[in-house]
Motif scaffolding. Sequence first.
Motif, mmCIF file in Angstrom:
data_model
loop_
_atom_site.group_PDB
_atom_site.id
_atom_site.type_symbol
_atom_site.label_atom_id
_atom_site.label_comp_id
_atom_site.label_asym_id
_atom_site.label_seq_id
_atom_site.Cartn_x
_atom_site.Cartn_y
_atom_site.Cartn_z
ATOM 1 N N TRP A 48 0.826 -1.206 0.000
ATOM 2 C CA TRP A 48 0.000 0.000 0.000
ATOM 3 C C TRP A 48 0.862 1.258 0.000
ATOM 4 N N LEU A 49 1.910 1.259 0.792
ATOM 5 C CA LEU A 49 2.719 2.467 0.946
ATOM 6 C C LEU A 49 3.665 2.725 -0.208
ATOM 7 N N TYR A 50 4.347 1.700 -0.675
ATOM 8 C CA TYR A 50 5.467 1.918 -1.577
ATOM 9 C C TYR A 50 5.229 1.451 -2.999
ATOM 10 N N GLN A 51 4.363 0.473 -3.186
ATOM 11 C CA GLN A 51 4.121 -0.003 -4.536
ATOM 12 C C GLN A 51 2.760 0.428 -5.054
ATOM 13 N N LYS A 52 1.988 1.065 -4.179
ATOM 14 C CA LYS A 52 0.672 1.610 -4.539
ATOM 15 C C LYS A 52 -0.251 0.555 -5.157
ATOM 16 N N THR A 53 -0.106 -0.695 -4.716
ATOM 17 C CA THR A 53 -1.009 -1.747 -5.199
ATOM 18 C C THR A 53 -1.975 -2.101 -4.089
ATOM 19 N N GLN A 54 -3.130 -2.512 -4.478
ATOM 20 C CA GLN A 54 -4.161 -2.875 -3.521
ATOM 21 C C GLN A 54 -4.289 -4.396 -3.433
ATOM 22 N N VAL A 55 -4.218 -4.908 -2.229
ATOM 23 C CA VAL A 55 -4.501 -6.314 -1.976
ATOM 24 C C VAL A 55 -5.897 -6.321 -1.379
ATOM 25 N N ARG A 56 -6.869 -6.682 -2.165
ATOM 26 C CA ARG A 56 -8.244 -6.494 -1.725
ATOM 27 C C ARG A 56 -8.994 -7.790 -1.414
ATOM 28 N N SER A 57 -8.613 -8.897 -1.997
ATOM 29 C CA SER A 57 -9.418 -10.095 -1.811
ATOM 30 C C SER A 57 -8.904 -10.936 -0.652
ATOM 31 N N ILE A 58 -9.803 -11.653 -0.039
ATOM 32 C CA ILE A 58 -9.461 -12.571 1.044
ATOM 33 C C ILE A 58 -8.525 -13.651 0.527
ATOM 34 N N LYS A 59 -8.704 -14.051 -0.726
ATOM 35 C CA LYS A 59 -7.843 -15.069 -1.322
ATOM 36 C C LYS A 59 -6.395 -14.583 -1.375
ATOM 37 N N SER A 60 -6.182 -13.323 -1.718
ATOM 38 C CA SER A 60 -4.828 -12.755 -1.743
ATOM 39 C C SER A 60 -4.219 -12.733 -0.349
ATOM 40 N N TYR A 61 -5.011 -12.337 0.651
ATOM 41 C CA TYR A 61 -4.530 -12.358 2.021
ATOM 42 C C TYR A 61 -4.140 -13.780 2.418
ATOM 43 N N GLY A 62 -4.973 -14.734 2.069
ATOM 44 C CA GLY A 62 -4.724 -16.131 2.429
ATOM 45 C C GLY A 62 -3.455 -16.677 1.813
ATOM 46 N N LYS A 63 -3.199 -16.342 0.548
ATOM 47 C CA LYS A 63 -1.977 -16.825 -0.116
ATOM 48 C C LYS A 63 -0.729 -16.268 0.562
ATOM 49 N N VAL A 64 -0.743 -14.984 0.849
ATOM 50 C CA VAL A 64 0.409 -14.354 1.499
ATOM 51 C C VAL A 64 0.615 -14.950 2.889
ATOM 52 N N TYR A 65 -0.469 -15.168 3.618
ATOM 53 C CA TYR A 65 -0.375 -15.742 4.960
ATOM 54 C C TYR A 65 0.184 -17.164 4.922
ATOM 55 N N MET A 66 -0.253 -17.977 3.984
ATOM 56 C CA MET A 66 0.232 -19.361 3.902
ATOM 57 C C MET A 66 1.728 -19.403 3.605
ATOM 58 N N VAL A 67 2.205 -18.502 2.751
ATOM 59 C CA VAL A 67 3.646 -18.435 2.479
ATOM 60 C C VAL A 67 4.400 -18.091 3.762
ATOM 61 N N HIS A 68 3.899 -17.103 4.495
ATOM 62 C CA HIS A 68 4.568 -16.697 5.728
ATOM 63 C C HIS A 68 4.428 -17.747 6.821
ATOM 64 N N LEU A 69 3.322 -18.459 6.841
ATOM 65 C CA LEU A 69 3.127 -19.499 7.845
ATOM 66 C C LEU A 69 4.177 -20.592 7.696
ATOM 67 N N LYS A 70 4.470 -20.964 6.466
ATOM 68 C CA LYS A 70 5.450 -22.018 6.222
ATOM 69 C C LYS A 70 6.871 -21.551 6.514
ATOM 70 N N LYS A 71 7.198 -20.342 6.089
ATOM 71 C CA LYS A 71 8.601 -19.919 6.167
ATOM 72 C C LYS A 71 9.007 -19.340 7.515
ATOM 73 N N SER A 72 8.071 -18.973 8.367
ATOM 74 C CA SER A 72 8.435 -18.252 9.588
ATOM 75 C C SER A 72 8.460 -19.104 10.847
ATOM 76 N N GLN A 73 8.182 -20.385 10.748
ATOM 77 C CA GLN A 73 8.094 -21.175 11.972
ATOM 78 C C GLN A 73 9.455 -21.390 12.649
ATOM 79 N N GLY A 74 10.544 -21.411 11.879
ATOM 80 C CA GLY A 74 11.867 -21.504 12.497
ATOM 81 C C GLY A 74 12.178 -20.271 13.330
ATOM 82 N N LEU A 75 11.905 -19.098 12.772
ATOM 83 C CA LEU A 75 12.111 -17.853 13.506
ATOM 84 C C LEU A 75 11.155 -17.764 14.698
#
Length: 194
Positions: A48-75
């Motif tokens: 929103w701040l730097y690329q001026k793109t809108q992430v509007r759908s729940i599906k988009s939120y879900g995809k981003v969350y699933m990527v972070h869910l997998k990669k962040s568990q070690g941290l």
Amino acid sequence: MSYVYVFADWFVRLLVLNLLWVVLTVIGLGIFGWLPATLTVIYILKNWLYQKTQVRSIKSYGKVYMVHLKKSQGLNAAFLIFGLVAYMDFFFFVDQSPMIASIGLGFLMSVCLALLVLLLYVLPIYSEPDVGLRFALKLGLSIGMQQWGRTLLTCLGLMLLIGIYYVRIDILLCFGMSLTLLWVLKTTKMVQNT
């Protein structure tokens, strides 16, 4: 009138983003979901701040969350272990003589402060889906050591926000995480160029 529109637009965005953080944290069972939810909110705010793109759908939120869910568990596991060790060390040092207690607690607080400063720069970098943890730690550490002015400004703003949240619990409940992360992203904006 345009200032009113911009304010209202960001008011709603931050409210929805904070609600999204709460829901995603609950979905991740709290302990496992807080870090992926935080990384997802950072990623969306950066768009929103730097690329001026809108992430509007729940599906988009879900995809981003699933990527972070997998990669962040070690941290996430590292945070939990550090938190448990710091908690046990705190009670260990409190039961010691006053001199040992003050030295030990001072060291523990210094380590926690250094970790907070590191996280101010690492989490925005690590929120990108294709960035690895090693790269984020290395770049975040180098930027954090070079940008003392931005770091101090960020920490002062965070203390002010904590004071506001303490006085107005409704602001904390509605905007706590999204407003805090917005402040961190705006004051540490140099890392957005990665």
